[in-house]
Design an enzyme around this catalytic site. Structure first.
Site, PDB file in Angstrom:
ATOM      1  N   GLY A 218       9.234   1.024  -1.896  1.00 13.49           N
ATOM      2  CA  GLY A 218       7.874   1.520  -1.753  1.00 13.49           C
ATOM      3  C   GLY A 218       7.380   1.488  -0.322  1.00 13.49           C
ATOM      4  O   GLY A 218       7.588   2.416   0.468  1.00 13.49           O
ATOM      5  N   ARG A 219       6.758   0.378   0.043  1.00 16.53           N
ATOM      6  CA  ARG A 219       6.041   0.326   1.321  1.00 16.53           C
ATOM      7  C   ARG A 219       6.927   0.529   2.537  1.00 16.53           C
ATOM      8  O   ARG A 219       6.511   1.149   3.515  1.00 16.53           O
ATOM      9  CB  ARG A 219       5.290  -1.017   1.415  1.00 16.53           C
TER      10      ARG A 219
ATOM     11  N   CYS B 122       0.940  -1.311 -13.269  1.00  9.92           N
ATOM     12  CA  CYS B 122      -0.207  -1.401 -12.371  1.00  9.92           C
ATOM     13  C   CYS B 122      -1.235  -2.395 -12.915  1.00  9.92           C
ATOM     14  O   CYS B 122      -1.655  -2.283 -14.059  1.00  9.92           O
ATOM     15  CB  CYS B 122      -0.846  -0.029 -12.212  1.00  9.92           C
TER      16      CYS B 122
ATOM     17  N   MET C  15      -0.041   5.471  -5.086  1.00  4.88           N
ATOM     18  CA  MET C  15      -1.314   6.188  -5.143  1.00  4.88           C
ATOM     19  C   MET C  15      -1.887   6.401  -3.746  1.00  4.88           C
ATOM     20  O   MET C  15      -1.903   5.459  -2.938  1.00  4.88           O
ATOM     21  CB  MET C  15      -2.284   5.337  -5.971  1.00  4.88           C
TER      22      MET C  15
ATOM     23  N   HIS D  80       9.633  -3.861 -11.337  1.00  3.91           N
ATOM     24  CA  HIS D  80       9.034  -4.534 -10.181  1.00  3.91           C
ATOM     25  C   HIS D  80       9.153  -6.031 -10.457  1.00  3.91           C
ATOM     26  O   HIS D  80       8.577  -6.535 -11.418  1.00  3.91           O
ATOM     27  CB  HIS D  80       7.577  -4.081 -10.049  1.00  3.91           C
TER      28      HIS D  80
ATOM     29  N   ASN E  25      12.767  -3.171  -8.122  1.00  2.82           N
ATOM     30  CA  ASN E  25      11.770  -2.791  -7.125  1.00  2.82           C
ATOM     31  C   ASN E  25      11.022  -4.040  -6.671  1.00  2.82           C
ATOM     32  O   ASN E  25      10.866  -4.986  -7.430  1.00  2.82           O
ATOM     33  CB  ASN E  25      10.781  -1.787  -7.756  1.00  2.82           C
ATOM     34  N   GLY E  26      10.567  -3.993  -5.399  1.00  3.88           N
ATOM     35  CA  GLY E  26       9.708  -5.050  -4.904  1.00  3.88           C
ATOM     36  C   GLY E  26      10.260  -5.757  -3.684  1.00  3.88           C
ATOM     37  O   GLY E  26      11.294  -6.415  -3.768  1.00  3.88           O
TER      38      GLY E  26
HETATM   39  C1  LIG Z   1      -0.639   2.084  -1.769  1.00  2.00           C
HETATM   40  C2  LIG Z   1       0.160   1.790  -3.020  1.00  2.00           C
HETATM   41  C3  LIG Z   1      -0.093   2.507  -4.156  1.00  2.00           C
HETATM   42  C4  LIG Z   1       0.666   2.257  -5.325  1.00  2.00           C
HETATM   43  N1  LIG Z   1       0.480   3.062  -6.418  1.00  2.00           N
HETATM   44  C5  LIG Z   1       1.290   2.915  -7.488  1.00  2.00           C
HETATM   45  C6  LIG Z   1       1.258   3.844  -8.560  1.00  2.00           C
HETATM   46  O1  LIG Z   1       0.505   4.831  -8.555  1.00  2.00           O
HETATM   47  N2  LIG Z   1       2.094   3.623  -9.618  1.00  2.00           N
HETATM   48  C7  LIG Z   1       2.963   2.561  -9.645  1.00  2.00           C
HETATM   49  O2  LIG Z   1       3.720   2.408 -10.618  1.00  2.00           O
HETATM   50  N3  LIG Z   1       3.023   1.686  -8.633  1.00  2.00           N
HETATM   51  C8  LIG Z   1       2.225   1.856  -7.558  1.00  2.00           C
HETATM   52  N4  LIG Z   1       2.363   1.018  -6.494  1.00  2.00           N
HETATM   53  C9  LIG Z   1       3.374  -0.063  -6.535  1.00  2.00           C
HETATM   54  C10 LIG Z   1       4.697   0.444  -5.945  1.00  2.00           C
HETATM   55  O3  LIG Z   1       5.215   1.498  -6.716  1.00  2.00           O
HETATM   56  C11 LIG Z   1       5.739  -0.693  -5.892  1.00  2.00           C
HETATM   57  O4  LIG Z   1       5.975  -1.144  -7.202  1.00  2.00           O
HETATM   58  C12 LIG Z   1       5.242  -1.866  -5.049  1.00  2.00           C
HETATM   59  O5  LIG Z   1       4.687  -1.440  -3.816  1.00  2.00           O
HETATM   60  C13 LIG Z   1       6.392  -2.850  -4.770  1.00  2.00           C
HETATM   61  O6  LIG Z   1       7.437  -2.206  -4.080  1.00  2.00           O
HETATM   62  P1  LIG Z   1       7.620  -2.375  -2.464  1.00  2.00           P
HETATM   63  O7  LIG Z   1       7.607  -3.858  -2.190  1.00  2.00           O
HETATM   64  O8  LIG Z   1       8.951  -1.735  -2.180  1.00  2.00           O
HETATM   65  O9  LIG Z   1       6.457  -1.696  -1.823  1.00  2.00           O
HETATM   66  C14 LIG Z   1       1.626   1.239  -5.338  1.00  2.00           C
HETATM   67  C15 LIG Z   1       1.876   0.515  -4.158  1.00  2.00           C
HETATM   68  C16 LIG Z   1       1.161   0.792  -3.008  1.00  2.00           C
HETATM   69  C17 LIG Z   1       1.464   0.031  -1.744  1.00  2.00           C
END
Ligand SMILES: Cc1cc2nc3c(=O)[nH]c(=O)nc-3n(C[C@H](O)[C@H](O)[C@H](O)COP(=O)(O)O)c2cc1C
Length: 385
Positions: free
Chosen positions: A284-285, A151, A70, A222, A262-263
């Site tokens: 993601g990040r 979420c 988001m 996740h 994921n994660g």
């Molecule tokens: C800024 C931000 C916004 C996110 N928005 C969503 C979202 O809209 N829908 C969703 O399923 N996960 C959302 N997530 C979670 C990510 O999709 C992901 O599951 C989470 O960051 C873990 O993955 P990572 O460690 O690779 O970042 C968001 C994460 C971040 C950092």
């Protein structure tokens, strides 16, 4: 699977982590209010060009993807990511059914044709509404529709969707069935391994089993519990600990399903390690903050012989995109924020980023700012040498 529809020959941050995946739920995509298509909508262009496949032959469309985020993975961000990886699947930010059914649909749904394969993530829990939105996703030319069951934000819980849906697997099954009946697109689910203190494996196993019985064949997991109380969504991306073994167990128990993890994953070696156990990895990040980390994905994970090119080439193509925004009277800094990490890890990167972030320059044509940023980067390189 249609997620292999795709981009036809593309060139080929540091946004705020503001404690929400859904706090902006009702306004997903609203940053783009003024923004229509630079050229034509993804929908029209995809239809014009036919749906050529780009995924490396034989690879699952879910092998590697960039997570829905988001405020971050808007159409500009996805355009940038697509310049760096041609094969990874890109997810939109979550869009709620309410926002789609009662709001400005083009504003939420338009995307650049180059973004394929691209998946729309929905937030909602009303089967009829989700079915209507799944139809919209297909009409707009998306390659997949994904339901958010991961979420933990309080605002999302008030709307009774997101991670709290994991407590209601039969409702999720109803949602999936309604969506599948409404569209021929793949309907996928993104979820957690548990909620609150429920750490029993059977909880997530039964969730997946129930939802799979309704026809969902792809689960993006996740690998940490969602805590519905006591943690902000941002904190809940670091706490409690990740448990990848739970996702691997799901794959063993449901070998016929596509299971992506994921994660917390960052490096190509970590991705490769996970791909030994599960079908796909979602990042993601790391993809957002370090976009160049994706540059090796196509060759390493999709056997592509033609990687994206150099950072300079990607920057040049990105600059063309910013130019088009600027020429059509739109503000470019909103898009540029997603690219601030492009040169991370190289000498002069900080200077380059500082120039692009300078508020005094934000009304200039992007090319003028780029010239200053490159000069600053190169002088930073000289200093570092
Ligand atoms: C800024 C931000 C916004 C996110 N928005 C969503 C979202 O809209 N829908 C969703 O399923 N996960 C959302 N997530 C979670 C990510 O999709 C992901 O599951 C989470 O960051 C873990 O993955 P990572 O460690 O690779 O970042 C968001 C994460 C971040 C950092």
């Amino acid at each position: 699977m249609r997620a292999s529809k795709g981009p036809r020959g593309i060139i080929g941050s540091l946004g705020r982590d503001n404690n929400r995946c859904g706090a902006a739920a009702e306004s997903a995509g609203h940053q783009d209010v003024e923004w229509k298509s630079v050229e034509m909508s993804g929908n029209d262009k995809a239809a014009d060009e036919g749906q050529a496949s780009v995924s490396g032959a034989g690879f699952s469309p879910w092998r590697l993807s960039v997570a829905p985020m988001m405020d971050w993975t808007d159409r500009h961000c996805r355009y940038l990511h697509r310049l760096i990886t041609r094969h990874a699947l890109l997810y939109t930010e979550m869009v709620t059914t309410g926002a789609l059914l009662h709001g400005d649909q083009p504003r939420h749904l338009d995307f650049n044709a180059e973004e394929h394969p691209v998946a729309l993530q929905l937030g909602g829990s009303e089967p009829a509404d989700l079915a209507a939105c799944a139809k919209l996703a297909e009409r707009w030319g998306y390659d997949e529709v994904n339901l958010n069951c991961g979420c933990p934000s309080e605002r999302v819980q008030k709307g009774a969707f997101g991670a709290c849906l994991m407590a209601e697997p039969s409702l999720v099954a109803d949602c999936v069935k309604a969506m599948r009946d409404a569209t021929s697109l793949p309907v996928t689910v993104k979820h957690r391994i548990g909620i609150d203190k429920i750490e029993r494996y059977e909880f997530v196993r039964d969730f997946v089993g129930t939802v799979a019985a309704a026809g969902c064949e792809v689960f993006i997991v996740h690998a940490r519990n969602a805590w519905l109380q006591g943690l902000s969504p941002k904190e809940n991306r670091e706490i409690p600990p990740l448990r990848y073994e739970v996702v691997a167990q799901l794959k063993r128990d449901f070998p016929q399903l596509t299971i992506a993890v994921n994660g917390g994953l960052k490096t190509a070696d970590e991705i490769a390690d996970q791909l030994d156990r599960v079908d796909g990895v979602m990042i993601g990040r790391e993809a957002y903050h370090e976009p160049w980390s994706m540059a090796e994905w196509d060759s390493r994970f999709f056997g592509a012989a033609d990687p994206a090119g150099s950072r300079e080439q990607v920057e040049a193509a990105w600059l063309d995109y910013l130019d088009r925004l600027h020429a059509s009277g739109r503000s470019w800094p909103h898009a540029m924020r997603h690219a601030l990490g492009l040169w991370n890890g190289t000498p002069g990167a900080r200077r380059w980023r500082q120039v692009w972030s300078d508020h005094r320059l934000k009304t200039l044509p992007p090319r003028e700012v780029a010239a200053q940023a490159t000069a600053a980067r190169l002088s930073g390189m000289t200093l570092a040498a």
